[in-house]
Design a protein around this motif. Structure first.
Motif, PDB file in Angstrom:
ATOM      1  N   PRO A 142       0.772  -1.241   0.224  1.00  0.00           N
ATOM      2  CA  PRO A 142      -0.047   0.123  -0.228  1.00  0.00           C
ATOM      3  C   PRO A 142       1.070   1.649  -0.177  1.00  0.00           C
ATOM      4  O   PRO A 142       0.421   2.411  -0.432  1.00  0.00           O
ATOM      5  CB  PRO A 142      -1.287  -0.102   1.803  1.00  0.00           C
ATOM      6  N   ASP A 143       2.014   1.442   0.514  1.00  0.00           N
ATOM      7  CA  ASP A 143       2.598   2.408  -0.160  1.00  0.00           C
ATOM      8  C   ASP A 143       3.203   2.632  -0.302  1.00  0.00           C
ATOM      9  O   ASP A 143       4.153   3.293  -1.151  1.00  0.00           O
ATOM     10  CB  ASP A 143       3.574   2.156   1.245  1.00  0.00           C
ATOM     11  N   TYR A 144       3.126   1.709  -1.656  1.00  0.00           N
ATOM     12  CA  TYR A 144       4.068   2.355  -3.728  1.00  0.00           C
ATOM     13  C   TYR A 144       2.367   2.954  -4.532  1.00  0.00           C
ATOM     14  O   TYR A 144       2.962   3.333  -5.396  1.00  0.00           O
ATOM     15  CB  TYR A 144       3.846   0.523  -3.811  1.00  0.00           C
ATOM     16  N   TYR A 145       1.016   2.707  -3.414  1.00  0.00           N
ATOM     17  CA  TYR A 145       0.186   3.761  -4.274  1.00  0.00           C
ATOM     18  C   TYR A 145       0.331   4.571  -3.584  1.00  0.00           C
ATOM     19  O   TYR A 145      -0.511   5.289  -2.778  1.00  0.00           O
ATOM     20  CB  TYR A 145      -1.056   3.445  -4.175  1.00  0.00           C
ATOM     21  N   ILE A 146       0.403   6.213  -3.827  1.00  0.00           N
ATOM     22  CA  ILE A 146       0.069   7.216  -4.166  1.00  0.00           C
ATOM     23  C   ILE A 146      -0.661   8.203  -4.695  1.00  0.00           C
ATOM     24  O   ILE A 146      -0.693   8.114  -5.852  1.00  0.00           O
ATOM     25  CB  ILE A 146       1.588   8.091  -4.718  1.00  0.00           C
ATOM     26  N   GLU A 147      -1.516   9.297  -3.966  1.00  0.00           N
ATOM     27  CA  GLU A 147      -2.734   9.464  -4.574  1.00  0.00           C
ATOM     28  C   GLU A 147      -2.634  11.231  -4.467  1.00  0.00           C
ATOM     29  O   GLU A 147      -2.125  11.797  -3.444  1.00  0.00           O
ATOM     30  CB  GLU A 147      -3.989   9.014  -3.925  1.00  0.00           C
ATOM     31  N   ILE A 148      -2.757  11.668  -5.874  1.00  0.00           N
ATOM     32  CA  ILE A 148      -2.533  13.183  -5.724  1.00  0.00           C
ATOM     33  C   ILE A 148      -3.818  13.674  -6.255  1.00  0.00           C
ATOM     34  O   ILE A 148      -5.012  13.366  -6.818  1.00  0.00           O
ATOM     35  CB  ILE A 148      -1.893  13.399  -7.260  1.00  0.00           C
ATOM     36  N   LYS A 149      -4.000  14.911  -5.320  1.00  0.00           N
ATOM     37  CA  LYS A 149      -5.362  15.470  -4.754  1.00  0.00           C
ATOM     38  C   LYS A 149      -5.134  16.226  -6.600  1.00  0.00           C
ATOM     39  O   LYS A 149      -6.389  16.958  -6.156  1.00  0.00           O
ATOM     40  CB  LYS A 149      -5.614  15.873  -3.746  1.00  0.00           C
ATOM     41  N   ASP A 150      -4.479  17.628  -6.546  1.00  0.00           N
ATOM     42  CA  ASP A 150      -4.440  18.700  -7.513  1.00  0.00           C
ATOM     43  C   ASP A 150      -2.974  18.089  -8.520  1.00  0.00           C
ATOM     44  O   ASP A 150      -1.730  18.632  -7.354  1.00  0.00           O
ATOM     45  CB  ASP A 150      -4.663  19.449  -6.736  1.00  0.00           C
ATOM     46  N   SER A 151      -3.264  18.015  -9.624  1.00  0.00           N
ATOM     47  CA  SER A 151      -2.322  17.847 -10.212  1.00  0.00           C
ATOM     48  C   SER A 151      -1.335  19.176 -10.240  1.00  0.00           C
ATOM     49  O   SER A 151      -0.192  18.903 -11.540  1.00  0.00           O
ATOM     50  CB  SER A 151      -2.437  17.530 -11.757  1.00  0.00           C
ATOM     51  N   PHE A 152      -1.777  20.083 -10.065  1.00  0.00           N
ATOM     52  CA  PHE A 152      -1.031  21.579 -10.421  1.00  0.00           C
ATOM     53  C   PHE A 152      -0.094  22.177  -8.777  1.00  0.00           C
ATOM     54  O   PHE A 152       0.436  23.010  -9.348  1.00  0.00           O
ATOM     55  CB  PHE A 152      -1.555  22.656 -10.327  1.00  0.00           C
ATOM     56  N   LYS A 153       0.217  20.790  -8.277  1.00  0.00           N
ATOM     57  CA  LYS A 153       1.032  21.346  -6.999  1.00  0.00           C
ATOM     58  C   LYS A 153       2.232  20.482  -7.119  1.00  0.00           C
ATOM     59  O   LYS A 153       2.045  19.359  -7.815  1.00  0.00           O
ATOM     60  CB  LYS A 153      -0.085  21.274  -5.655  1.00  0.00           C
ATOM     61  N   LYS A 154       2.951  20.730  -6.292  1.00  0.00           N
ATOM     62  CA  LYS A 154       3.968  19.448  -5.719  1.00  0.00           C
ATOM     63  C   LYS A 154       4.155  18.097  -5.511  1.00  0.00           C
ATOM     64  O   LYS A 154       2.705  18.334  -4.830  1.00  0.00           O
ATOM     65  CB  LYS A 154       5.458  20.378  -5.150  1.00  0.00           C
ATOM     66  N   MET A 155       4.273  17.216  -5.889  1.00  0.00           N
ATOM     67  CA  MET A 155       4.312  15.940  -5.612  1.00  0.00           C
ATOM     68  C   MET A 155       4.537  15.918  -3.815  1.00  0.00           C
ATOM     69  O   MET A 155       4.976  16.708  -3.374  1.00  0.00           O
ATOM     70  CB  MET A 155       5.832  14.839  -5.893  1.00  0.00           C
ATOM     71  N   PRO A 156       3.837  15.037  -3.113  1.00  0.00           N
ATOM     72  CA  PRO A 156       3.432  14.818  -1.646  1.00  0.00           C
ATOM     73  C   PRO A 156       4.891  14.259  -1.336  1.00  0.00           C
ATOM     74  O   PRO A 156       5.598  13.481  -1.973  1.00  0.00           O
ATOM     75  CB  PRO A 156       2.241  14.314  -1.975  1.00  0.00           C
ATOM     76  N   THR A 157       5.135  14.821  -0.164  1.00  0.00           N
ATOM     77  CA  THR A 157       5.786  14.669   0.697  1.00  0.00           C
ATOM     78  C   THR A 157       6.232  12.879   0.795  1.00  0.00           C
ATOM     79  O   THR A 157       7.377  12.385   0.637  1.00  0.00           O
ATOM     80  CB  THR A 157       5.845  14.948   2.247  1.00  0.00           C
TER      81      THR A 157
END
Length: 224
Positions: A142-157
């Protein structure tokens, strides 16, 4: 996102040939778009609508359906599926094929980067990614899945932390080219080389994929 520009180009090409006029409605929020649609309906400015997306619990879809207006979706219909005109690709198969491609290259630790689950195309591609793991009896971390809420912001930490982890994925399936290019940039900032340290496959085969350095491997879904 150039994917939407390509779709609009295809729609306009058809409408122009049949002497229909198209109007593009945009807004910062769904409510802003909905207000414009209500105004156009009241003034009789339009006969039908095309939504370039499909997502769960969509107020705009609710309004069009409840008003008895003709509309079509680009994507799989989530609401009123039996009463809705929609055009979709098999995103489950696309996600499965993309993961299979990486598996055949020898990757066994494969991650997935997608948008929030309300966007159905991204959820379906994730499901296809999971099916490929089940088929090859690979564990899903599950740690290998990253969900992005806003494509115009930087990748999450959490993605940065994952890329710096010694047990990081050796490859990623990314739900579109825009996020694929963002991942390439994030990898560069983390000191990782593409494709020596990490392989990436994305979708749409857009201008973003072509201009990326190195160019992205991307699945063309024929959006035009």
């Amino acid at each position: 996102n150039s994917f939407f520009l390509e779709m609009i180009q295809g729609i306009n090409h058809y409408c122009n040939a049949h002497q229909y006029t198209t109007t593009l409605i945009t807004g910062k929020t769904d409510e802003e778009v909905l207000q414009v649609i209500r105004s156009m309906v009241r003034s009789g400015q339009t006969e039908s609508f095309i939504l370039l997306y499909s997502k769960q619990k969509d107020a705009i879809t609710d309004f069009l359906y409840n008003q008895g207006l003709l509309f079509a979706l680009v994507g799989k219909a989530y609401q009123y599926a039996n009463q809705t005109i929609y055009v979709d690709t098999d995103n489950i198969l696309a996600g499965q094929d993309a993961t299979e491609y990486l598996y055949q290259l020898g990757h066994r630790r494969i991650g997935y980067i997608g948008y929030e689950k309300t966007l159905l195309f991204s959820s379906d591609r994730k499901y296809g990614y999971q099916l490929a793991h089940f088929e090859h009896d690979l564990p899903i971390n599950p740690d290998y899945y990253i969900e992005i809420k806003d494509s115009f912001k930087k990748m999450p930490t959490e993605l940065v932390d994952l890329l710096k982890n010694n047990n990081r994925p050796t490859a990623f399936v990314v739900t579109d080219d825009f996020l694929g290019v963002s991942l390439v940039q994030t990898c560069r900032e983390c000191g990782l080389s593409i494709p020596n340290d990490l392989s990436i496959i994305s979708f749409n085969n857009s201008l973003f994929a072509l201009l990326s350095s190195p160019p992205l491997t991307s699945i063309d879904i024929n959006s035009v």
